[in-house]
Scaffold this active site. Structure first.
Site, mmCIF file in Angstrom:
data_model
loop_
_atom_site.group_PDB
_atom_site.id
_atom_site.type_symbol
_atom_site.label_atom_id
_atom_site.label_comp_id
_atom_site.label_asym_id
_atom_site.label_seq_id
_atom_site.Cartn_x
_atom_site.Cartn_y
_atom_site.Cartn_z
ATOM 1 N N LYS A 195 33.875 43.756 77.871
ATOM 2 C CA LYS A 195 35.330 43.651 78.129
ATOM 3 C C LYS A 195 35.746 42.197 78.361
ATOM 4 C CE LYS A 195 39.557 44.593 79.080
ATOM 5 N NZ LYS A 195 40.533 44.973 78.091
ATOM 6 N N CYS B 193 46.339 40.463 81.551
ATOM 7 C CA CYS B 193 44.947 40.546 81.104
ATOM 8 C C CYS B 193 44.342 39.193 80.743
ATOM 9 C CB CYS B 193 44.829 41.520 79.945
ATOM 10 S SG CYS B 193 45.071 43.206 80.515
HETATM 11 P P1 NAD Z 1 48.708 47.942 87.792
HETATM 12 O O1 NAD Z 1 48.938 46.989 88.898
HETATM 13 O O2 NAD Z 1 49.835 48.300 86.893
HETATM 14 O O3 NAD Z 1 48.125 49.311 88.364
HETATM 15 C C1 NAD Z 1 47.264 49.435 89.448
HETATM 16 C C2 NAD Z 1 47.749 50.606 90.298
HETATM 17 O O4 NAD Z 1 46.779 50.864 91.316
HETATM 18 C C3 NAD Z 1 49.059 50.315 91.013
HETATM 19 O O5 NAD Z 1 50.006 51.309 90.682
HETATM 20 C C4 NAD Z 1 48.702 50.335 92.504
HETATM 21 O O6 NAD Z 1 49.740 50.850 93.307
HETATM 22 C C5 NAD Z 1 47.470 51.238 92.499
HETATM 23 N N1 NAD Z 1 46.558 51.040 93.638
HETATM 24 C C6 NAD Z 1 46.111 49.881 94.164
HETATM 25 N N2 NAD Z 1 45.280 50.114 95.202
HETATM 26 C C7 NAD Z 1 45.194 51.461 95.320
HETATM 27 C C8 NAD Z 1 44.493 52.328 96.208
HETATM 28 N N3 NAD Z 1 43.706 51.831 97.186
HETATM 29 N N4 NAD Z 1 44.642 53.659 96.064
HETATM 30 C C9 NAD Z 1 45.435 54.158 95.092
HETATM 31 N N5 NAD Z 1 46.121 53.383 94.221
HETATM 32 C C10 NAD Z 1 45.997 52.053 94.339
HETATM 33 O O7 NAD Z 1 47.507 47.341 86.945
HETATM 34 P P2 NAD Z 1 47.112 47.686 85.420
HETATM 35 O O8 NAD Z 1 47.842 46.783 84.491
HETATM 36 O O9 NAD Z 1 47.172 49.162 85.217
HETATM 37 O O10 NAD Z 1 45.601 47.211 85.422
HETATM 38 C C11 NAD Z 1 44.592 47.966 86.072
HETATM 39 C C12 NAD Z 1 43.246 47.458 85.615
HETATM 40 O O11 NAD Z 1 43.101 47.688 84.208
HETATM 41 C C13 NAD Z 1 43.049 45.955 85.801
HETATM 42 O O12 NAD Z 1 41.717 45.709 86.124
HETATM 43 C C14 NAD Z 1 43.384 45.394 84.430
HETATM 44 O O13 NAD Z 1 42.738 44.175 84.187
HETATM 45 C C15 NAD Z 1 42.831 46.463 83.518
HETATM 46 N N6 NAD Z 1 43.458 46.518 82.196
HETATM 47 C C16 NAD Z 1 44.794 46.341 82.093
HETATM 48 C C17 NAD Z 1 45.377 46.422 80.832
HETATM 49 C C18 NAD Z 1 46.863 46.223 80.680
HETATM 50 O O14 NAD Z 1 47.299 46.062 79.519
HETATM 51 N N7 NAD Z 1 47.653 46.227 81.734
HETATM 52 C C19 NAD Z 1 44.589 46.693 79.696
HETATM 53 C C20 NAD Z 1 43.229 46.889 79.863
HETATM 54 C C21 NAD Z 1 42.673 46.794 81.126
#
Ligand code: NAD
Length: 430
Positions: free
Chosen positions: A205, A261
């Site tokens: 990744k 990202c």
């Molecule tokens: P985001 O901030 O949109 O979502 C994370 C969610 O987790 C939030 O809604 C937050 O409220 C929740 N959260 C945090 N702590 C928590 C807890 N203790 N209990 C329950 N919920 C909790 O982030 P995202 O963009 O969805 O990214 C998440 C992961 O995926 C990251 O590691 C990111 O690098 C990876 N990722 C993101 C993308 C993208 O395009 N956004 C693509 C691939 C991978």
């Protein structure tokens, strides 16, 4: 299968909705009650094409639900995805405190019924091993579980399509049981399944995102040479991209990458490499080139406006890319902050990101439409390449502006066409 997805953000919510649509029973958990309240009304808290319909359909058909508490949801599930945020710390390393907090809460629910805990979030290599240690430390002696890595490659804006039609599915697992469960889970998704050990999956990744970022910085560096020689970066990129070893994608020169990202994953990969004793200088240069692209764009603005103070500047596009409302690490933030610091009056428009932008950019005028933003403007900046801007009525735009100057950070218009319409037009690398 019964699935719990912890984190209802851009990745977790799409993962939950898509698995539900594949026929699994999914509980999506988030500790942000504001987001949950919206989700329970069938409304996602961010813009993603097709997601609202997918959520409503699967909630109605009884396969998707939302919860605030991890305990009950996890105890009802065979598979638990962790999809919480892994934001950057000041030193570039990934902040994994949410991952650990979730792992500790999951640990307290583990018992003799087997559960597979899967990291979906993007994490530095060896995080899976740490999650396993944490679960062992905090779970009861009889706890029966495995840990696997299943990094996500979806892109905001095309997230549902990407989830359902991935180029490949990466599964990092060290036990036969974990491999078996993940293979069954993705049975109906037609894509090569690559099974590796935990560490290799995590590196795939980070290395993939860093490689794509490198490709963008490479073409941006070449675009600077084009500007210095009067060559055209789009012709150069086309000629390069037809070579199947290079490929056409990610060869668009512009103001560089942003979003949640690439910037953070690059920084985290550099940081973990350093921690392990390797100086990944190549990626540091990728970061430098990306930062220099915005600065180069700002210089074009100053070249055209001379004194920015008192000028009216229209900005088209706030989100870090089209078809999303995500403002995290969007280049628009640095550009607008520069304009404000120099005393410009800034009028902005984005088809979807205005609400999210208001939270982080208070002192600008939010226009009612792309055209409204241009009224009386001395300069129009194209910052995000939304189709709406590509298809805009440029004759109308010219009539609305005080000075017909367009500085295009995404190369969405044809320079000759812009000249014939009477614009002073500057773009990137041509
Ligand atoms: P985001 O901030 O949109 O979502 C994370 C969610 O987790 C939030 O809604 C937050 O409220 C929740 N959260 C945090 N702590 C928590 C807890 N203790 N209990 C329950 N919920 C909790 O982030 P995202 O963009 O969805 O990214 C998440 C992961 O995926 C990251 O590691 C990111 O690098 C990876 N990722 C993101 C993308 C993208 O395009 N956004 C693509 C691939 C991978």
């Amino acid at each position: 299968m019964n699935i719990a997805v912890i984190g209802a953000g851009y990745v977790g919510l799409v993962t939950a909705a898509c698995f539900a649509n594949l026929g699994h029973r999914v509980i999506n958990i988030d500790n942000d009650r504001r987001k949950l309240a919206l989700l329970r009304k069938g409304k996602p808290h961010f813009y993603e094409p097709g997601l609202e319909e997918l959520i409503r359909k699967n909630v109605k058909e009884g396969r998707l639900s939302f919860a605030a508490e991890i305990g009950k949801a996890v105890s009802l599930s065979d598979v638990v995805f962790i999809a919480v945020g892994t934001p950057p710390r000041d030193d570039g390393g990934a902040d994994l405190s949410a991952i650990e907090a979730v792992a500790r809460q999951v640990a307290s629910t583990l018992g003799s019924r087997h559960k597979l805990i899967i990291e979906k979030s993007t994490v530095p290599v060896s995080t899976g091993v740490k999650i396993r240690q944490t679960l062992r430390q905090y779970a009861s002696k009889s706890a029966h579980f495995d840990v696997a890595s299943n990094p996500e490659f979806l892109r905001e804006g095309t997230a549902i399509h990407d989830f359902m039609n991935p180029d490949r599915i990466i599964v990092g697992a060290d036990s036969a049981k974990a491999k078996e469960v993940l293979t069954a889970l993705y049975k109906s998704v037609k894509a090569p399944l690559v099974i590796t050990d935990l560490n290799s999956a995590e590196i795939i990744k980070h290395a993939s995102n860093s490689f794509l970022a490198m490709k963008i910085s490479f073409i941006n560096a070449v675009s600077r040479i084009c500007e210095l020689t009067g060559a055209d970066i789009q012709m150069v990129a086309h000629g390069m991209g037809l070579d199947s070893r290079i490929g056409k994608k990610f060869l668009n020169a512009g103001i560089g990458f942003g979003g949640f990202c690439f910037p953070k994953d690059l920084a985290a990969f550099v940081h973990i490499s350093e921690t392990l004793g390797y100086d990944f200088t190549l990626l540091k240069v990728v970061q430098d080139i990306n930062a220099s692209q915005v600065k180069h764009f700002l210089k074009k603005i100053e070249d055209e406006l001379w004194n920015v103070r008192g000028k009216k500047v229209a900005v088209w596009g706030l989100a870090f890319k089209p078809d999303t409302d995500d403002m995290r690490y969007a280049p628009s933030l640095e550009i607008i902050s520069f304009l404000k610091s120099r005393g410009a009056a800034v009028s902005v428009y984005d088809p979807q990101a205005m609400d999210k932008a208001r939270e982080v950019l208070p002192a600008v005028r939010y226009a009612k439409s792309a055209y409204d933003a241009c009224k009386g403007a001395d300069c129009l900046l194209v910052v995000t390449e939304w189709s709406e801007f590509k298809d805009a009525d440029l004759k109308r735009v010219k009539k609305l502006m005080r000075q017909p100057t367009v500085i295009d950070g995404r190369n969405i218009y044809d320079p000759a066409g812009m000249k014939s319409l009477g614009f002073v037009y500057r773009s990137m690398g041509r």
